[in-house]
Design an enzyme around this catalytic site. Structure first.
Site, PDB file in Angstrom:
ATOM      1  N   LYS A  97      -3.365 -24.961  77.025  1.00  0.00           N
ATOM      2  CA  LYS A  97      -3.380 -26.283  76.380  1.00  0.00           C
ATOM      3  C   LYS A  97      -4.822 -26.732  76.217  1.00  0.00           C
ATOM      4  O   LYS A  97      -5.459 -27.128  77.194  1.00  0.00           O
ATOM      5  CB  LYS A  97      -2.611 -27.295  77.238  1.00  0.00           C
ATOM      6  CG  LYS A  97      -1.125 -26.952  77.379  1.00  0.00           C
ATOM      7  CD  LYS A  97      -0.405 -27.947  78.267  1.00  0.00           C
ATOM      8  CE  LYS A  97       1.082 -27.619  78.359  1.00  0.00           C
ATOM      9  NZ  LYS A  97       1.781 -28.480  79.324  1.00  0.00           N
ATOM     10  N   LYS A 180      -2.901 -34.507  75.115  1.00  0.00           N
ATOM     11  CA  LYS A 180      -2.310 -35.322  76.200  1.00  0.00           C
ATOM     12  C   LYS A 180      -3.168 -35.238  77.460  1.00  0.00           C
ATOM     13  O   LYS A 180      -3.188 -36.167  78.271  1.00  0.00           O
ATOM     14  CB  LYS A 180      -0.856 -34.937  76.450  1.00  0.00           C
ATOM     15  CG  LYS A 180      -0.612 -33.494  76.931  1.00  0.00           C
ATOM     16  CD  LYS A 180      -0.716 -33.309  78.431  1.00  0.00           C
ATOM     17  CE  LYS A 180      -0.602 -31.856  78.850  1.00  0.00           C
ATOM     18  NZ  LYS A 180      -0.829 -31.629  80.271  1.00  0.00           N
ATOM     19  N   ASP A 233       5.073 -34.470  77.109  1.00  0.00           N
ATOM     20  CA  ASP A 233       4.045 -34.002  78.040  1.00  0.00           C
ATOM     21  C   ASP A 233       3.048 -35.115  78.363  1.00  0.00           C
ATOM     22  O   ASP A 233       2.505 -35.190  79.476  1.00  0.00           O
ATOM     23  CB  ASP A 233       3.326 -32.787  77.428  1.00  0.00           C
ATOM     24  CG  ASP A 233       2.838 -31.812  78.481  1.00  0.00           C
ATOM     25  OD1 ASP A 233       2.937 -32.128  79.677  1.00  0.00           O
ATOM     26  OD2 ASP A 233       2.339 -30.739  78.105  1.00  0.00           O
TER      27      ASP A 233
HETATM   28  N1  LIG Z   1      -0.415 -25.362  86.103  1.00  0.00           N
HETATM   29  C1  LIG Z   1       0.467 -25.981  85.318  1.00  0.00           C
HETATM   30  O1  LIG Z   1       1.304 -26.755  85.812  1.00  0.00           O
HETATM   31  C2  LIG Z   1       0.486 -25.722  83.832  1.00  0.00           C
HETATM   32  C3  LIG Z   1       1.614 -26.089  83.106  1.00  0.00           C
HETATM   33  C4  LIG Z   1       1.629 -25.888  81.739  1.00  0.00           C
HETATM   34  C5  LIG Z   1       0.527 -25.312  81.100  1.00  0.00           C
HETATM   35  N2  LIG Z   1      -0.546 -24.985  81.834  1.00  0.00           N
HETATM   36  C6  LIG Z   1      -1.696 -24.401  81.114  1.00  0.00           C
HETATM   37  O2  LIG Z   1      -1.861 -23.046  81.491  1.00  0.00           O
HETATM   38  C7  LIG Z   1      -3.238 -22.686  81.372  1.00  0.00           C
HETATM   39  C8  LIG Z   1      -3.661 -22.007  82.662  1.00  0.00           C
HETATM   40  O3  LIG Z   1      -3.573 -22.982  83.686  1.00  0.00           O
HETATM   41  P1  LIG Z   1      -3.250 -22.598  85.191  1.00  0.00           P
HETATM   42  O4  LIG Z   1      -2.559 -23.771  85.780  1.00  0.00           O
HETATM   43  O5  LIG Z   1      -2.600 -21.281  85.333  1.00  0.00           O
HETATM   44  O6  LIG Z   1      -4.746 -22.529  85.778  1.00  0.00           O
HETATM   45  P2  LIG Z   1      -5.195 -21.931  87.163  1.00  0.00           P
HETATM   46  O7  LIG Z   1      -6.516 -22.540  87.467  1.00  0.00           O
HETATM   47  O8  LIG Z   1      -4.131 -22.040  88.178  1.00  0.00           O
HETATM   48  O9  LIG Z   1      -5.383 -20.382  86.871  1.00  0.00           O
HETATM   49  C9  LIG Z   1      -6.202 -19.899  85.867  1.00  0.00           C
HETATM   50  C10 LIG Z   1      -6.172 -18.383  85.974  1.00  0.00           C
HETATM   51  O10 LIG Z   1      -6.833 -17.857  84.832  1.00  0.00           O
HETATM   52  C11 LIG Z   1      -7.627 -16.778  85.284  1.00  0.00           C
HETATM   53  N3  LIG Z   1      -8.701 -16.586  84.326  1.00  0.00           N
HETATM   54  C12 LIG Z   1      -9.655 -17.460  83.961  1.00  0.00           C
HETATM   55  N4  LIG Z   1     -10.473 -16.906  83.053  1.00  0.00           N
HETATM   56  C13 LIG Z   1     -10.016 -15.647  82.856  1.00  0.00           C
HETATM   57  C14 LIG Z   1     -10.435 -14.569  82.058  1.00  0.00           C
HETATM   58  N5  LIG Z   1     -11.483 -14.655  81.245  1.00  0.00           N
HETATM   59  N6  LIG Z   1      -9.741 -13.426  82.118  1.00  0.00           N
HETATM   60  C15 LIG Z   1      -8.677 -13.325  82.923  1.00  0.00           C
HETATM   61  N7  LIG Z   1      -8.221 -14.295  83.703  1.00  0.00           N
HETATM   62  C16 LIG Z   1      -8.894 -15.450  83.667  1.00  0.00           C
HETATM   63  C17 LIG Z   1      -8.132 -17.202  86.654  1.00  0.00           C
HETATM   64  O11 LIG Z   1      -8.524 -16.061  87.413  1.00  0.00           O
HETATM   65  C18 LIG Z   1      -6.896 -17.866  87.231  1.00  0.00           C
HETATM   66  O12 LIG Z   1      -6.072 -16.950  87.869  1.00  0.00           O
HETATM   67  C19 LIG Z   1      -4.009 -23.990  81.093  1.00  0.00           C
HETATM   68  O13 LIG Z   1      -4.307 -24.066  79.719  1.00  0.00           O
HETATM   69  C20 LIG Z   1      -3.017 -25.078  81.468  1.00  0.00           C
HETATM   70  O14 LIG Z   1      -3.174 -26.256  80.699  1.00  0.00           O
HETATM   71  C21 LIG Z   1      -0.604 -25.149  83.181  1.00  0.00           C
HETATM   72  O1  LIG Z   2      -1.999 -30.155  85.920  1.00  0.00           O
HETATM   73  P1  LIG Z   2      -2.282 -30.439  84.477  1.00  0.00           P
HETATM   74  O2  LIG Z   2      -2.885 -31.784  84.253  1.00  0.00           O
HETATM   75  O3  LIG Z   2      -3.052 -29.309  83.842  1.00  0.00           O
HETATM   76  O4  LIG Z   2      -0.865 -30.502  83.722  1.00  0.00           O
HETATM   77  C1  LIG Z   2       0.002 -29.425  83.807  1.00  0.00           C
HETATM   78  C2  LIG Z   2       0.916 -29.391  82.609  1.00  0.00           C
HETATM   79  O5  LIG Z   2       0.174 -29.300  81.424  1.00  0.00           O
HETATM   80  C3  LIG Z   2       1.874 -30.535  82.553  1.00  0.00           C
HETATM   81  O6  LIG Z   2       2.768 -30.330  81.484  1.00  0.00           O
END
Ligand SMILES: NC(=O)c1ccc[n+]([C@@H]2O[C@H](COP(=O)([O-])OP(=O)(O)OC[C@H]3O[C@@H](n4cnc5c(N)ncnc54)[C@H](O)[C@@H]3O)[C@@H](O)[C@H]2O)c1
Ligand SMILES: O=P(O)(O)OC[C@H](O)CO
Length: 315
Positions: A97, A180, A233
């Site tokens: 996102k 968002k 969201d």
């Molecule tokens: N955590 C949530 O609740 C959630 C929900 C919906 C969407 N998202 C979206 O998912 C995406 C990832 O978020 P997350 O929560 O998993 O983050 P996070 O910080 O938990 O994990 C990120 C991961 O990406 C890896 N990473 C970073 N750069 C990298 C690269 N160049 N090559 C390979 N791996 C790499 C890191 O090692 C780490 O394991 C974001 O865009 C976030 O908005 C997260």
């Molecule tokens: O923890 P955030 O703020 O990255 O939000 C996680 C998800 O995007 C919620 O939908």
């Protein structure tokens, strides 16, 4: 479909756990070696089920025909640059996102740049990784411009707990999910500074107007912004302490430090949105304010003063 998730953070892990309800899943984590007892360091308390193969070898993940990219937005282009040829024949689904700061585009355009013959899709909507991993009921948007591909992905990636709604509006879905986060930082700062729930409701509503203004200008359908990927969201992220963007805003509002290792997508997205607004002449006062707040050139009281001093206008 043979599914692999690329990105072994909280969200990639949660998706792999959830999708294992449908069959085998491969999860690629660049730091797979640092995992202990099949538990992601970013999602404690969740152990991978047997149907998930955890690998540190990206080539193993690339044998799948459906790839879900679940890593931070600003890392997506770099990851794709490092992958070998052969993405063209696969279904590519971006789960990040944000807006890329260099290109000022969302993830679908970056996937298309790397694999022009592929039809990119977006999976987005209100969902905390911890909820999905625990099997709690969740509804998301699966957006793909190609209807047949969208239907196939909707079937393949829905589970008994994860209900996917289909859309063809890729731009609208990805911009709702990106913007968002910016509004969530503003709302966190507002609550952290003790400005109250009424001010937060105003920020959410005017933030939603700003999200819609920019997204429609860039080609989105307004109805998409009113759906799960936008309003849904926005509501979740602006009101829950589980959100990292909201918590980052809370820390800003309280004048407290925030862990720099935590993924906060809204900070870069605020800068990217502000740049898009400047480029195209679209007023985005909340994005501009959050951009300056997060780079430290504006304080929360100054930010509120500036927003309140704007000329009075029609809603
Ligand atoms: N955590 C949530 O609740 C959630 C929900 C919906 C969407 N998202 C979206 O998912 C995406 C990832 O978020 P997350 O929560 O998993 O983050 P996070 O910080 O938990 O994990 C990120 C991961 O990406 C890896 N990473 C970073 N750069 C990298 C690269 N160049 N090559 C390979 N791996 C790499 C890191 O090692 C780490 O394991 C974001 O865009 C976030 O908005 C997260
Ligand atoms: O923890 P955030 O703020 O990255 O939000 C996680 C998800 O995007 C919620 O939908």
């Amino acid at each position: 479909m043979k599914v692999a998730v690329l990105g072994g953070g909280a969200f990639g892990t949660a998706l792999a756990v959830s999708l294992a309800a449908n069959g085998p899943v491969t999860l690629w984590a660049r730091n797979a070696g640092a995992w202990r007892d099949r538990t992601c360091p970013k999602l404690e308390g969740v152990t991978l089920p047997g149907r998930v193969t955890l690998t540190g070898d990206v080539a193993e993940a690339l044998t799948a025909d459906t790839l879900l990219f679940a890593l931070p937005m600003q890392s997506l282009a770099g990851l794709l640059d490092g992958l070998p040829e052969g993405l063209e024949g696969k279904a590519l689904v971006a789960c990040c996102k944000g807006i890329d700061l260099t290109r000022l585009t969302g993830p679908a355009a970056i996937l298309a740049e790397r694999a022009p013959a592929a039809m990119p899709a977006i999976l987005t909507g209100p969902s905390f990784a911890a909820d999905i991993a625990r099997g709690l009921p969740t509804a998301l948007t699966l957006a793909c411009a190609d209807e047949a591909m969208g239907k196939a992905l909707q079937q393949a990636l829905s589970t008994p707990a994860l209900r996917l709604y289909r859309s063809r509006d890729v731009i609208g879905a990805e911009l709702g999910g990106a913007l968002k986060n910016v509004v969530a930082i503003a709302c966190g700062a507002c609550i952290g500074a003790g400005l109250g729930d009424s001010a937060r409701a105003a920020l959410m509503t005017r933030g939603f107007a700003e999200m819609t203004r920019l997204a429609v200008h860039l080609g989105a359908e307004p109805e998409t912004l009113a759906g799960l990927s936008g309003l849904g969201d926005l509501t979740l992220t602006c009101t829950s302490d589980l959100s990292r963007n909201y918590r980052f805003g809370l820390a800003l509002g309280r004048g407290e430090a925030f862990d720099a290792g935590t993924t906060v997508e809204g900070a870069a997205t605020a800068q990217a949105a502000e740049a898009l607004g400047r480029r195209d002449g679209i007023p985005l006062p909340i994005c501009g304010t959050v951009s300056r707040l997060t780079e430290g050139t504006l304080t929360v009281p100054e930010a509120m003063d500036q927003l309140l001093a704007r000329p009075l206008k029609e809603e």
